[in-house]
Design an enzyme around this catalytic site. Structure first.
Site, short mmCIF file in Angstrom:
data_model
loop_
_atom_site.label_atom_id
_atom_site.label_comp_id
_atom_site.label_asym_id
_atom_site.label_seq_id
_atom_site.Cartn_x
_atom_site.Cartn_y
_atom_site.Cartn_z
N GLU A 218 49.81 50.37 70.58
CA GLU A 218 50.01 51.63 70.05
C GLU A 218 48.80 52.65 69.81
O GLU A 218 48.80 53.76 69.94
CB GLU A 218 50.76 51.70 68.64
N SER B 292 55.17 50.59 74.56
CA SER B 292 53.69 50.07 74.45
C SER B 292 53.48 48.66 75.26
O SER B 292 52.50 48.12 75.61
CB SER B 292 52.87 49.98 73.02
N HIS B 293 54.85 48.15 75.66
CA HIS B 293 54.91 46.92 76.14
C HIS B 293 55.83 46.81 77.58
O HIS B 293 56.09 46.09 78.04
CB HIS B 293 55.49 45.65 75.53
#
Ligand code: NDP
Length: 354
Positions: A212, A71-72
């Protein structure tokens, strides 16, 4: 399955690929882990970053992917590129570190992404903490779109314990409310260890990080109850409704108070925007809003505290089912390196299109 060794045309000049880029037949593309940084770096440069800024952001994306924090990772690239394209973020930023009070290093991020500012800050902040016992890094005029463990881990590698927090745009309601006011406001903490990787935890004030929830929306699956509420204020498991409504803080009012503290430290205390202010000034181009980051570095006078901590870590690990925070993500390195990084075709094409 198609793909393999070769070259890939990216909007004009050919980028020679030395390892694989595989179409999986599942609407996804698989990259070798080594491909992540060059792909991100090249796209960032083409969107207007100079070498230094592109390298710092791409390294941050690579580290996220390397540790399974998708997610990053590349998932954030469209946002990074959008904010460069809209002119909101300065791709040629030159962060300036200055001593504003005896224990405070102020960093003017020059309107750029935060990772380069972190690189400039880590060593001077650790050195100041070692001289004084504690030192604060106050980052302003910067855009944070990443996981915070990276900056506290940098500090732990310099031999100091560190706490960092940053605000964003409203996503969480205050305790008792239903309308977003606080960001998902992560807090990260790192503790150096002799002969071992630092103990690091890094957690959003929300039950689940917004990235997320966005991935769940993209992939079309529901979320557990308690993650968020819809725009009507009622609980829902639909990520799209949560994105329109609000995420919930972890632990009810306790998480809400942590999020409140982050607004105060990373916003009001250092003279930067709080999340509600960032929402009012942001151009909503898909990237992060301008904001601040509060970092506290702590250096004990000797090794005593670090030695004492080892006894606690040992006690923790005598219990079945335990591990130290930070080790879970590190354990993913081998499998990610072996399996590569799989991202949706559409995401790959957005990055490659530039
Ligand atoms: P998680 O809930 O996935 O993990 C939180 C922490 O708990 C991690 O440090 C993790 O360690 C640790 N942990 C998890 N399980 C265990 C266990 N069984 N034993 C010990 N420790 C454990 O993170 P969040 O979803 O809350 O946050 C995700 C990321 O999003 C963070 O990196 C945060 O910085 C980022 N974020 C960034 C924002 C921004 O504005 N820039 C906004 C909000 C979030 P481990 O990693 O080893 O699993």
């Amino acid at each position: 399955m198609e793909g393999g060794q070769g070259s890939l045309k990216i909007a004009g000049p050919t980028i020679e690929r030395t390892n694989f880029m595989e179409k999986t037949g599942n609407d996804t593309v698989k990259l070798a882990l080594d491909e992540v940084k060059p792909l991100a770096e090249e796209a960032l440069k083409r969107a207007g970053c100079n070498d230094e800024n592109a390298s710092a952001v791409a390294e941050c994306i690579y580290q996220a992917e390397r540790h399974g924090a998708h997610s990053h990772g590349l998932f954030r690239m469209p946002g990074y590129l959008a904010s460069l394209n809209s002119g909101k973020v300065n791709g040629k930023a030159s962060p300036k570190v200055s001593v504003s009070r005896p224990s405070v290093l102020s960093v003017d991020g020059d309107g750029g992404y935060a990772p380069l500012a972190h690189q400039h800050l880590a060593k001077p902040l650790a050195d100041l903490a070692k001289q004084q016992g504690v030192a604060i890094g106050a980052l302003t005029n910067t855009f944070h779109f990443a996981a915070l463990w990276q900056e506290v881990e940098l500090l732990a590698h310099e031999g100091v314990a560190a706490i960092a927090c940053t605000a964003f745009k409203p996503a969480l309601p205050p305790a008792g409310g239903t309308k977003p006011l606080y960001g998902t406001n992560p807090v990260a903490f790192a503790w150096p260890r002799e002969g071992a990787e630092p103990m690091v935890f890094d957690q959003a004030s929300a039950v689940m990080a917004r990235g997320e929830v966005m991935i769940a929306a993209r992939e079309g699956h529901t979320l557990p109850e308690g993650v968020g509420i819809g725009p009507d204020g009622n609980p829902t498991t639909d990520p799209n409704e949560i994105l329109k409504g609000a995420l919930l803080p972890f632990g009810g009012y306790k998480g809400a108070s942590i999020a409140l503290m982050v607004e105060l430290l990373a916003g009001a205390m250092i003279g930067e925007q709080m999340s509600f202010e960032a929402a009012a000034t942001d151009n909503n181009d898909g990237g992060p809003p301008r904001g601040g980051e509060f970092i506290l570095a702590i250096a004990p006078g000797g090794a005593g505290p670090f030695n004492a901590a080892e006894q606690l870590f040992e006690q923790i690990l005598t219990q079945d089912g335990t591990r130290l925070p930070g080790d879970g993500r590190r354990q993913k390195r081998a499998s990610v390196a072996a399996a590569g990084v799989e991202i949706p075709n559409a995401l790959y094409e957005k990055i490659a299109a530039i």
